[in-house]
Design a protein around this motif. Structure first.
Motif, PDB file in Angstrom:
ATOM      1  N   ARG A  62       0.809  -1.216   0.000  1.00  0.00           N
ATOM      2  CA  ARG A  62       0.000   0.000   0.000  1.00  0.00           C
ATOM      3  C   ARG A  62       0.843   1.268   0.000  1.00  0.00           C
ATOM      4  N   GLY A  63       2.159   1.121  -0.068  1.00  0.00           N
ATOM      5  CA  GLY A  63       2.985   2.320  -0.039  1.00  0.00           C
ATOM      6  C   GLY A  63       4.444   1.990   0.188  1.00  0.00           C
ATOM      7  N   LEU A  64       5.063   2.682   1.139  1.00  0.00           N
ATOM      8  CA  LEU A  64       6.451   2.443   1.527  1.00  0.00           C
ATOM      9  C   LEU A  64       6.488   2.045   2.995  1.00  0.00           C
ATOM     10  N   THR A  65       7.423   1.177   3.342  1.00  0.00           N
ATOM     11  CA  THR A  65       7.506   0.692   4.712  1.00  0.00           C
ATOM     12  C   THR A  65       8.950   0.634   5.180  1.00  0.00           C
ATOM     13  N   THR A  66       9.129   0.756   6.487  1.00  0.00           N
ATOM     14  CA  THR A  66      10.447   0.559   7.086  1.00  0.00           C
ATOM     15  C   THR A  66      10.776  -0.917   7.224  1.00  0.00           C
ATOM     16  N   GLY A  67       9.751  -1.775   7.210  1.00  0.00           N
ATOM     17  CA  GLY A  67       9.948  -3.145   7.652  1.00  0.00           C
ATOM     18  C   GLY A  67      10.094  -3.163   9.163  1.00  0.00           C
ATOM     19  N   PRO A  68      10.302  -4.331   9.771  1.00  0.00           N
ATOM     20  CA  PRO A  68      10.362  -4.416  11.234  1.00  0.00           C
ATOM     21  C   PRO A  68      11.593  -3.734  11.810  1.00  0.00           C
ATOM     22  N   MET A  69      11.381  -3.026  12.912  1.00  0.00           N
ATOM     23  CA  MET A  69      12.452  -2.381  13.676  1.00  0.00           C
ATOM     24  C   MET A  69      12.329  -2.825  15.126  1.00  0.00           C
ATOM     25  N   PHE A  70      13.366  -2.551  15.919  1.00  0.00           N
ATOM     26  CA  PHE A  70      13.438  -3.151  17.250  1.00  0.00           C
ATOM     27  C   PHE A  70      13.708  -2.081  18.309  1.00  0.00           C
ATOM     28  N   ASP A  71      13.011  -2.237  19.441  1.00  0.00           N
ATOM     29  CA  ASP A  71      13.246  -1.334  20.570  1.00  0.00           C
ATOM     30  C   ASP A  71      12.856  -2.031  21.869  1.00  0.00           C
ATOM     31  N   SER A  72      13.847  -2.329  22.699  1.00  0.00           N
ATOM     32  CA  SER A  72      13.627  -2.873  24.051  1.00  0.00           C
ATOM     33  C   SER A  72      12.659  -4.059  24.053  1.00  0.00           C
ATOM     34  N   GLY A  73      12.890  -5.007  23.171  1.00  0.00           N
ATOM     35  CA  GLY A  73      12.064  -6.199  23.139  1.00  0.00           C
ATOM     36  C   GLY A  73      10.806  -6.072  22.313  1.00  0.00           C
ATOM     37  N   ARG A  74      10.493  -4.877  21.854  1.00  0.00           N
ATOM     38  CA  ARG A  74       9.327  -4.660  21.001  1.00  0.00           C
ATOM     39  C   ARG A  74       9.766  -4.605  19.543  1.00  0.00           C
ATOM     40  N   GLU A  90       2.869   0.833  13.902  1.00  0.00           N
ATOM     41  CA  GLU A  90       2.263  -0.311  14.583  1.00  0.00           C
ATOM     42  C   GLU A  90       3.342  -1.099  15.308  1.00  0.00           C
ATOM     43  N   ALA A  91       3.027  -1.532  16.532  1.00  0.00           N
ATOM     44  CA  ALA A  91       3.983  -2.275  17.353  1.00  0.00           C
ATOM     45  C   ALA A  91       3.472  -3.678  17.637  1.00  0.00           C
ATOM     46  N   SER A  92       4.406  -4.569  17.981  1.00  0.00           N
ATOM     47  CA  SER A  92       4.072  -5.976  18.198  1.00  0.00           C
ATOM     48  C   SER A  92       3.190  -6.200  19.420  1.00  0.00           C
ATOM     49  N   ASP A  93       3.119  -5.225  20.320  1.00  0.00           N
ATOM     50  CA  ASP A  93       2.255  -5.366  21.497  1.00  0.00           C
ATOM     51  C   ASP A  93       0.855  -4.811  21.261  1.00  0.00           C
ATOM     52  N   GLY A  94       0.551  -4.468  20.003  1.00  0.00           N
ATOM     53  CA  GLY A  94      -0.779  -3.971  19.670  1.00  0.00           C
ATOM     54  C   GLY A  94      -0.903  -2.465  19.651  1.00  0.00           C
ATOM     55  N   ALA A  95       0.106  -1.752  20.122  1.00  0.00           N
ATOM     56  CA  ALA A  95       0.055  -0.292  20.114  1.00  0.00           C
ATOM     57  C   ALA A  95       0.048   0.225  18.680  1.00  0.00           C
ATOM     58  N   ARG A  96      -0.708   1.290  18.453  1.00  0.00           N
ATOM     59  CA  ARG A  96      -0.848   1.810  17.089  1.00  0.00           C
ATOM     60  C   ARG A  96      -1.068   3.308  17.132  1.00  0.00           C
ATOM     61  N   TRP A  97      -0.483   3.996  16.166  1.00  0.00           N
ATOM     62  CA  TRP A  97      -0.696   5.436  15.977  1.00  0.00           C
ATOM     63  C   TRP A  97      -0.779   5.704  14.481  1.00  0.00           C
ATOM     64  N   LEU A 122       8.211   5.066  22.131  1.00  0.00           N
ATOM     65  CA  LEU A 122       9.291   4.714  21.215  1.00  0.00           C
ATOM     66  C   LEU A 122      10.277   5.873  21.158  1.00  0.00           C
ATOM     67  N   PRO A 123      11.547   5.640  21.422  1.00  0.00           N
ATOM     68  CA  PRO A 123      12.533   6.725  21.371  1.00  0.00           C
ATOM     69  C   PRO A 123      12.485   7.445  20.032  1.00  0.00           C
ATOM     70  N   SER A 124      12.531   8.757  20.090  1.00  0.00           N
ATOM     71  CA  SER A 124      12.257   9.528  18.871  1.00  0.00           C
ATOM     72  C   SER A 124      13.311  10.573  18.553  1.00  0.00           C
ATOM     73  N   LYS A 125      14.440  10.564  19.267  1.00  0.00           N
ATOM     74  CA  LYS A 125      15.469  11.555  18.997  1.00  0.00           C
ATOM     75  C   LYS A 125      16.240  11.165  17.746  1.00  0.00           C
ATOM     76  N   ILE A 126      16.193  12.025  16.728  1.00  0.00           N
ATOM     77  CA  ILE A 126      16.902  11.779  15.471  1.00  0.00           C
ATOM     78  C   ILE A 126      17.623  13.052  15.062  1.00  0.00           C
ATOM     79  N   ASN A 127      18.543  12.908  14.115  1.00  0.00           N
ATOM     80  CA  ASN A 127      19.181  14.086  13.524  1.00  0.00           C
ATOM     81  C   ASN A 127      18.103  14.908  12.836  1.00  0.00           C
ATOM     82  N   GLY A 128      17.956  16.154  13.230  1.00  0.00           N
ATOM     83  CA  GLY A 128      16.837  16.960  12.768  1.00  0.00           C
ATOM     84  C   GLY A 128      17.069  17.732  11.494  1.00  0.00           C
ATOM     85  N   ALA A 129      18.104  17.385  10.722  1.00  0.00           N
ATOM     86  CA  ALA A 129      18.387  18.098   9.474  1.00  0.00           C
ATOM     87  C   ALA A 129      18.311  17.132   8.296  1.00  0.00           C
ATOM     88  N   PRO A 130      17.786  17.579   7.162  1.00  0.00           N
ATOM     89  CA  PRO A 130      17.750  16.736   5.964  1.00  0.00           C
ATOM     90  C   PRO A 130      19.151  16.392   5.474  1.00  0.00           C
TER      91      PRO A 130
END
Length: 320
Positions: A62-74, A90-97, A122-130
């Protein structure tokens, strides 16, 4: 033998849509930045891979995806849905936004997305420049890029869907080291790369890209091909193919189909998307371009084709 490479390619419904770059240039620029933001999250949550493959996106149903990613067991995934036009986490524990993809400044998109990740813990700190762009505006300050034409975003994905199928079949015929078929958010292109197995000389610097990234990406000899929707020196959608290092005779090698040419400015072969889209068989036209430009690199560069190609036939021009 070309038929063998194409045997399993059945064009999806509505494939090869018209995609005039001028009609959606602003949307493409905004969507490019959106994919960079999401791609940087994947970069943070994915084990490091060589050749800058860590943060790429992939064409999905349906578009573009990251594929599965990992964070603290999730496990979680981020998807651009270009059918209903949503960004979904979407997360493996059912969480969704999710949030709608719509015209809005990149600054607002960035703030909404980061808040969405934080709401899912989910940790969200990233490099904020293109990256890979001249005169980049930090995401949280960018109120210049704000376009989103849903029709053209959908067309772009449909084109990627058709192209991805051909690239996947092309990749399958190579048993040497090759990249996945993946979408580089830095340069906003879908690409697949084959490797000869030999080390390459240090690559020169590339504007707006860290030298360490460039040297890692081109540490070994490559033949790489892909698709741009436009921009980057060409104001129309086009396929490209290049070799690094380019062997003697590469630029003058015969390539197919009609309409393909070597760009002296870009130092790579170019085939306009419209030449493929309007061909009697777009899949066959694109495969001829991929195969003939690869042969230009492999033959001029004296690659060990017998060791690298599945079903190599020294009497023929393509794989069996």
């Amino acid at each position: 033998m070309l038929a063998t490479l194409l045997a399993e390619i059945t064009p999806p419904s509505g494939a090869w849509p018209d995609l005039p770059f001028e009609a959606w240039r602003e949307t493409a620029a905004t969507l490019h930045l959106m994919t960079q933001i999401v791609g940087k999250v994947r970069l943070r949550h994915t084990p490091a891979l060589n050749h800058a493959w860590t943060g790429t996106l992939y064409v999905g149903a349906r578009g573009l995806t990251t594929g599965p990613m990992f964070d603290s067991g999730r496990v979680f995934e981020i998807r651009f849905d270009f059918v209903d036009h949503f960004l979904i986490v979407e997360a493996s524990d059912g969480a969704r936004w999710s949030a709608s993809l719509r015209p809005q400044p990149i600054a607002d998109f960035f703030a909404e997305f980061i808040a969405g990740l934080e709401s899912l813990s989910l940790p969200s700190k990233i490099n904020g420049a293109p990256n890979e762009l001249p005169d980049p505006i930090p995401f949280r300050e960018d109120r210049v890029h704000a376009a989103y034409d849903a029709d053209y975003a959908h067309r772009f994905w449909k084109a990627l869907l058709a192209i991805d199928r051909v690239l996947q079949n092309f990749r399958a015929a190579f048993i040497g080291k090759s990249s996945p078929v993946h979408f580089f958010w830095g340069s906003f292109d879908l690409a697949a790369t084959r490797f000869s197995g030999r080390r390459a000389p240090p690559h020169p610097a590339v504007p707006h890209l860290p030298l360490a990234v460039v040297r890692d990406a081109y540490s070994h000899e490559v033949s790489s091909a892909g698709f741009w929707p436009g921009g980057g020196g060409i104001d129309y959608p086009a396929f490209y193919s290049y070799a690094y290092p380019a062997p003697e005779g590469f630029s003058s090698a015969p390539v197919e189909p009609d309409g393909a040419f070597f760009s002296e400015a870009l130092q790579e072969f170019i085939l306009p998307y419209d030449s493929v889209r309007t061909a009697p068989s777009p899949e066959a036209a694109l495969m001829r371009f991929l195969q003939s430009t690869y042969l230009a690199a492999a033959e001029c560069g004296q690659w060990d084709r017998a060791a690298l190609e599945r079903g190599y036939d020294p009497s023929g021009q393509t794989l069996v």
